[in-house]
Design an enzyme around this catalytic site. Structure first.
Site, PDB file in Angstrom:
ATOM      1  N   ARG A   1      -0.232   3.976  -4.476  1.00  0.00           N
ATOM      2  CA  ARG A   1      -0.009   2.576  -4.821  1.00  0.00           C
ATOM      3  C   ARG A   1       0.483   2.433  -6.263  1.00  0.00           C
ATOM      4  O   ARG A   1       1.298   1.563  -6.571  1.00  0.00           O
ATOM      5  CB  ARG A   1      -1.287   1.771  -4.595  1.00  0.00           C
ATOM      6  CG  ARG A   1      -1.087   0.269  -4.767  1.00  0.00           C
ATOM      7  CD  ARG A   1      -2.330  -0.523  -4.434  1.00  0.00           C
ATOM      8  NE  ARG A   1      -2.485  -0.712  -3.003  1.00  0.00           N
ATOM      9  CZ  ARG A   1      -3.502  -0.260  -2.292  1.00  0.00           C
ATOM     10  NH1 ARG A   1      -4.453   0.433  -2.887  1.00  0.00           N
ATOM     11  NH2 ARG A   1      -3.584  -0.462  -1.001  1.00  0.00           N
ATOM     12  N   ALA A   2      -0.008   3.293  -7.154  1.00  0.00           N
ATOM     13  CA  ALA A   2       0.414   3.220  -8.559  1.00  0.00           C
ATOM     14  C   ALA A   2       1.910   3.498  -8.684  1.00  0.00           C
ATOM     15  O   ALA A   2       2.618   2.814  -9.430  1.00  0.00           O
ATOM     16  CB  ALA A   2      -0.383   4.214  -9.398  1.00  0.00           C
TER      17      ALA A   2
END
Length: 688
Positions: free
Chosen positions: A283-284
């Site tokens: 997700r980062a």
């Protein structure tokens, strides 16, 4: 009633807090960035900035009369009522300002997601939906102050809706959905407790803010505020040019956003940074990519540059770098520049290698051409051009980062129930009046309810269907048939550590072992969202070092700094623990306390002139009488043992552990085996 004529403080007049303002602007340009979590002190312009940004942005087009404020130009995102208007050709549009919707910490699930009128559905066979906060926040900003104090289940609902853009309510087989696209802005003070890592990761951006330390800037802030309060209209007019300029920049960035391109080298840089920072999942990476693109659009470019990625990393990574509670991640911030520099070197190496291969290829082609020319002139000669021997770029070297101390925490679930206990957590089961939790049975409602037990209501009505007038209805439900759901949920507890810090604890590494054990229990408390408190007794008295708090990191800080020395005022420590628990119960009657006493039991200081040991036993018996659960860790380690801590444990009615069992897992297991935590305190004891 709100006063709509209030002049909002200008966004561009906010002094400092540049990262917070940038994060809010990026979400306004591109809501797919995923919202922002603002961590920091109170009084740092968090809510002011959110409302100022909404006031700064241009008006939005909405379907006239739509309670969800649907976009008249986006048929795919319209609610059912607006779609019907489109078919009938009666759809009209109007312009309104973007709204900021506040979500209070005390909000229930029905208030957040909305609710179906089950009674109307049963009697009429029609869906009738009462919108909640998510409906009102559509195409606006949802502002949640102190989001870390909100129930985990509600935070999950908010983040799911923010990610999907749709809110779906399902009750008793009836389902209703509506659009819920909004910018989620959450604020919190870390000292009041953290969000779980799984929830932290789902916020796109995060900024940590503090009060301004520069005196000149603080004076500037005061002057601005005084001028605004004296004449808001004139103050706002003075900033109108700056507001319009920023608004125009945001609008242009929104238009430019689809045209922004990001190269493979920038994507490699993003992934390299995430790997070097040790973040979990992907997700980062995705969020950093979206943020980098949005930053490029904000700066008026159609290509993402290295500085965009670096600025994005500073907004995307802070809340994702920490792998465990008590880890220090400030040193990881320094690795950002190292990671970028590493990628630069790799890029340079690739460019050098590419140039080398290019030169060799040109040399090869030159030799081949020369050979052909020579062959044409001499006809009999042939030329064998040199082979290319260019090497491939080296693979990126792997980097192994050190891992901090691990704490093995086993799961446990005390089986106790108490009527209508409020709170949130993951430790103990309780019955609740809210619509959160697992449906376990039904009951006759004491008042009007929205949490109707559909199955039980039908069973209650079934025997009377033959004698009731139907009037065209397939089934007739009377109010007397209504049954309410009884739900069960989990909450946290209060774990109060009462630690002997006298001189005897310094012998044979007793305090070292004790602190290690307490840290393991703090990890367990963090995971179960318990409150913790810390009392130390030494010399001639006891001190409440840390009042009950959700911040286990504060407890860890005080524990590490705890000095050792002096006599053993055990009775003082027990009385301070008793008073602290009762003070917390008066403040929050739903608290479920558990005391952990760590001592060798060698009391030698009295409170009232009584024999110190007997005085300690007398106070300990008060815990047992009121069923306040506890555990005693005996630190006595001499060859000849007096068994004094065992006597205190008996007086407390506590779980007892000897020093030879003083291991982190043993202590945690002892606390768990002391379950259940249920207690009862006579009401007379709560009087001040």
């Amino acid at each position: 009633m709100k006063n709509h004529n209030v002049i909002v403080y200008p966004f561009t007049a906010i002094v400092g807090q540049e990262k917070m303002k940038k994060a809010l602007i990026l979400n306004a340009i591109n809501p797919k960035v995923g919202g922002v979590l603002i961590r920091g002190e109170k009084g740092t312009a968090k809510s002011t900035a959110v409302r100022a940004l909404a006031n700064l942005l241009p008006e939005i087009q909405v379907v006239e009369g739509c309670k969800y404020r649907c976009d008249p130009n986006d048929v795919n995102a319209m609610c059912e009522e607006c779609l019907e208007k489109v078919k009938a050709g009666t759809l009209k549009s109007s312009s309104i300002k973007m709204k900021v919707v506040d979500l209070p910490v005390s909000a229930t699930e029905d208030r957040v997601v909305g609710t179906l009128d089950i009674e109307h559905a049963i009697k009429k066979g029609e869906k009738r939906f009462e919108p909640g906060v998510l409906a009102y926040a559509h195409r606006g900003i949802l502002y949640v102050d102190e989001i870390n104090l909100l129930d985990d289940h509600l935070v999950d609902v908010l983040l799911d809706s923010a990610a999907m853009g749709v809110n779906t309510v399902e009750r008793e087989g009836i389902s209703f959905s509506h659009p819920a696209n909004f910018v989620l802005v959450g604020t919190m003070n870390p000292e009041e407790g953290e969000l779980r890592p799984q929830l932290l990761d789902r916020f796109g951006l995060c900024v940590d803010i503090k009060g301004i330390m520069d005196v000149a800037r603080r004076v500037e802030l005061i002057k601005y505020r005084l001028s605004y309060e004296t004449d808001p209209k004139a103050f706002a007019a003075g900033w109108q040019a700056a507001e319009s300029e920023l608004c125009e920049q945001i609008i242009l960035a929104q238009k430019l956003l689809p045209e922004v391109k990001i190269s493979d080298s920038m994507l490699e840089l993003i992934s390299q940074i995430c790997v070097d920072m040790g973040v979990d999942g992907h997700r980062a990476d995705i969020t950093m990519m979206k943020t980098s693109i949005t930053l490029a659009a904000f700066y008026g470019r159609t290509e993402v540059l290295e500085e965009d990625v670096k600025e994005a990393a500073e907004l995307v990574l802070p809340h994702r770098m920490r792998r465990k509670p008590f880890d220090n991640y400030s040193d990881k911030q320094d690795k950002l520049d190292e990671s970028i520099e590493k990628q630069r070197e790799k890029k340079k190496e690739k460019e050098k290698e590419k140039e080398k291969n290019k030169n060799e290829q040109q040399k090869k082609e030159h030799n081949e051409q020369s050979g052909k020319e020579q062959a044409l002139s001499e006809e009999q000669k042939s030329d064998n051009p040199e082979d290319s021997t260019g090497e491939q770029p080296d693979a990126s070297s792997e980097t192994i980062f050190a891992t901090g101390e691990s704490y093995q925490i086993k799961q446990f679930s005390p089986d106790f129930r108490r009527e209508n206990r409020n709170g949130s957590g993951r430790r103990s089961k309780t019955l609740t009046k809210s619509t959160q939790g697992r449906y376990i049975k039904s009951k006759i409602p004491e008042e009007k309810t929205t949490d109707l037990a559909f199955d039980a209501t039908l069973r209650a009505a079934a025997p009377y269907q033959l004698v009731r007038e139907k009037n065209g209805n397939s089934i007739v439900i009377h109010e007397s048939d209504f049954r309410q759901k009884v739900r069960e949920k989990k909450i946290g507890n209060l774990v109060l550590f009462v630690v002997d810090a006298s001189g005897s604890m310094g012998a044979q590494q007793r305090m070292v072992a004790s602190k290690g054990a307490v840290l393991s229990m703090l990890m367990d408390a963090y995971q179960k969202r318990d409150k913790v408190g810390l009392i130390a007794f030494k010399g001639t008295g006891a001190e409440l070092l840390l009042p009950p708090t959700s911040s286990v990191e504060m407890a860890q800080k005080y524990l590490e700094e705890l000095p050792t020395g002096g006599k053993t005022p055990l009775s003082h420590g027990l009385m301070k623990g008793y008073e602290t628990i009762h003070a917390e119960l008066r403040r929050d009657p739903d608290t479920c306390p558990f005391m952990v006493l760590i001592s060798d039991g060698r009391a030698n200081v009295s409170m009232n002139g009584e024999a110190p040991l007997q005085e300690s036993k007398t106070i300990a018996s008060m815990f047992r009488k009121e069923c306040i659960q506890s555990a005693v860790i005996d630190t006595e380690s001499s060859i000849i043992k007096f068994g004094l801590a065992q006597e205190i444990s008996n007086a407390l009615g506590a779980k007892y552990l000897a020093l030879e069992d003083l291991k982190a897992d043993s202590i945690v297991e002892a606390v768990r085996s002391s379950a259940p935590f249920e207690f009862s305190v006579p009401s007379a004891n709560f009087s001040s």
